[in-house]
Motif scaffolding. Structure first.
Motif, mmCIF file in Angstrom:
data_model
loop_
_atom_site.group_PDB
_atom_site.id
_atom_site.type_symbol
_atom_site.label_atom_id
_atom_site.label_comp_id
_atom_site.label_asym_id
_atom_site.label_seq_id
_atom_site.Cartn_x
_atom_site.Cartn_y
_atom_site.Cartn_z
ATOM 1 N N HIS A 92 -7.109 -27.810 20.586
ATOM 2 C CA HIS A 92 -7.762 -27.934 21.900
ATOM 3 C C HIS A 92 -7.099 -27.044 22.961
ATOM 4 O O HIS A 92 -7.381 -27.189 24.143
ATOM 5 N N THR A 93 -6.204 -26.164 22.549
ATOM 6 C CA THR A 93 -5.590 -25.287 23.565
ATOM 7 C C THR A 93 -6.677 -24.383 24.139
ATOM 8 O O THR A 93 -7.400 -23.722 23.384
ATOM 9 N N MET A 94 -6.801 -24.404 25.482
ATOM 10 C CA MET A 94 -7.905 -23.651 26.079
ATOM 11 C C MET A 94 -7.483 -22.243 26.479
ATOM 12 O O MET A 94 -8.266 -21.477 27.003
ATOM 13 N N VAL A 95 -6.223 -21.909 26.281
ATOM 14 C CA VAL A 95 -5.724 -20.588 26.665
ATOM 15 C C VAL A 95 -5.578 -19.780 25.374
ATOM 16 O O VAL A 95 -5.036 -20.314 24.395
ATOM 17 N N ASP A 96 -6.134 -18.552 25.347
ATOM 18 C CA ASP A 96 -6.024 -17.872 24.052
ATOM 19 C C ASP A 96 -4.950 -16.792 24.026
ATOM 20 O O ASP A 96 -4.647 -16.228 22.996
ATOM 21 N N ARG A 97 -4.363 -16.497 25.183
ATOM 22 C CA ARG A 97 -3.208 -15.605 25.088
ATOM 23 C C ARG A 97 -2.183 -15.996 26.142
ATOM 24 O O ARG A 97 -2.530 -16.545 27.183
ATOM 25 N N VAL A 98 -0.913 -15.706 25.862
ATOM 26 C CA VAL A 98 0.183 -16.088 26.763
ATOM 27 C C VAL A 98 0.969 -14.822 27.114
ATOM 28 O O VAL A 98 1.331 -14.059 26.227
ATOM 29 N N ASN A 99 1.210 -14.618 28.394
ATOM 30 C CA ASN A 99 1.996 -13.456 28.819
ATOM 31 C C ASN A 99 3.475 -13.850 28.782
ATOM 32 O O ASN A 99 4.029 -14.340 29.778
#
Ligand code: SAM
Length: 236
Positions: free
Chosen positions: A108-115
């Protein structure tokens, strides 16, 4: 000031544009003035500004003022959330002594990339502000399964389980009685863990479920809460 350079008496540390700007225009320091430096390995050192210009500065390292002390060794694995709040998590986790920050991608993680570069910058700034002598290791995001595979067998994985579990204080006080095993926390995304993920996690021998109480906390609140409670009950 955090520098990624060796620190030894008589050494010279060259700063790049951002840190030169910070010294010159924010702290308004000039040649001959003192600065405290740390690199995360060698404790804290006093240095003097040899020169400071718009795009660079040279610091002369003088002496060690604080030895490297053992930092708490607690990890935070967390499902990334939206930008401002993930920056908040990186800052607060650093202030609260986390040694590893590990973004984990769950169903359910709604973020698909992390800076991660930005997270690292937040962690460095928080380490400087909170007078830590180390900066947490910000890992590249991992899928939950990869995190489970890579998790060290000798480190307890404390799962913040919003569906229930023993109160965290009880779980951690058990840790305090037993010789302190190393630990890390896992916080789910805004949408929570998927049922199959909880099943998978609960079956793992090195996983301890904990509840943070009846109310449902936001993911960044839960991350801050577990580390604050850890710091209060177990930390340095
Ligand atoms: N599953 C919830 C829902 O139905 O919307 C949302 C999950 S909550 C916003 C995000 C994460 O914070 C959870 O996955 C859990 O790791 C942690 N958390 C929040 N409240 C908690 C509580 N009372 N006890 C334990 N963990 C909690």
């Amino acid at each position: 000031l955090y520098v990624d350079a060796p620190l030894a008496a008589g050494g010279v540390v060259a700063l790049g544009q951002d840190q030169a700007h910070y010294l010159k225009n924010v702290l308004r320091l000039g040649p001959g003035e003192g600065v405290a430096l740390f690199n995360g390995r060698d404790g804290e050192w006093r240095a003097e500004i040899a020169s400071v210009a718009k795009k660079s500065a040279d610091l002369a390292v003088i002496e060690q003022t604080r030895p490297q002390r053992a930092e708490p060794d607690v990890w935070l694995a967390f499902a990334p959330i939206k930008r401002a709040r993930i920056d908040f998590t990186a800052q607060k986790a650093t202030e609260l002594g986390a040694s590893v920050l590990w973004p984990v991608m769950t169903r359910h993680t709604m973020v698909d990339r992390v800076n991660t570069e930005r997270l690292r910058a937040n962690a460095v700034e928080a380490a400087e502000q909170s007078d830590r002598l180390t900066v947490p290791d910000v890992r590249e995001p991992a899928k939950l399964e990869a995190l489970i595979e890579a998790w060290p067998a000798d480190r307890a994985l404390i799962l913040a389980d919003e569906t229930g579990g023993p109160p965290i204080a009880e779980a951690l006080s058990m840790h305090r009685e037993r010789p302190m095993t190393r630990a890390g926390f896992l916080i789910g995304p805004e949408g929570g863990f998927a049922e199959p993920e909880l099943d998978r996690l609960r079956k793992l021998p090195f996983v301890t479920r904990v509840s943070l109480g009846e109310r449902l906390l936001r993911a960044d609140t839960a991350a801050l809460a577990v580390l604050a409670i850890w710091q209060a009950l177990v930390g340095d």
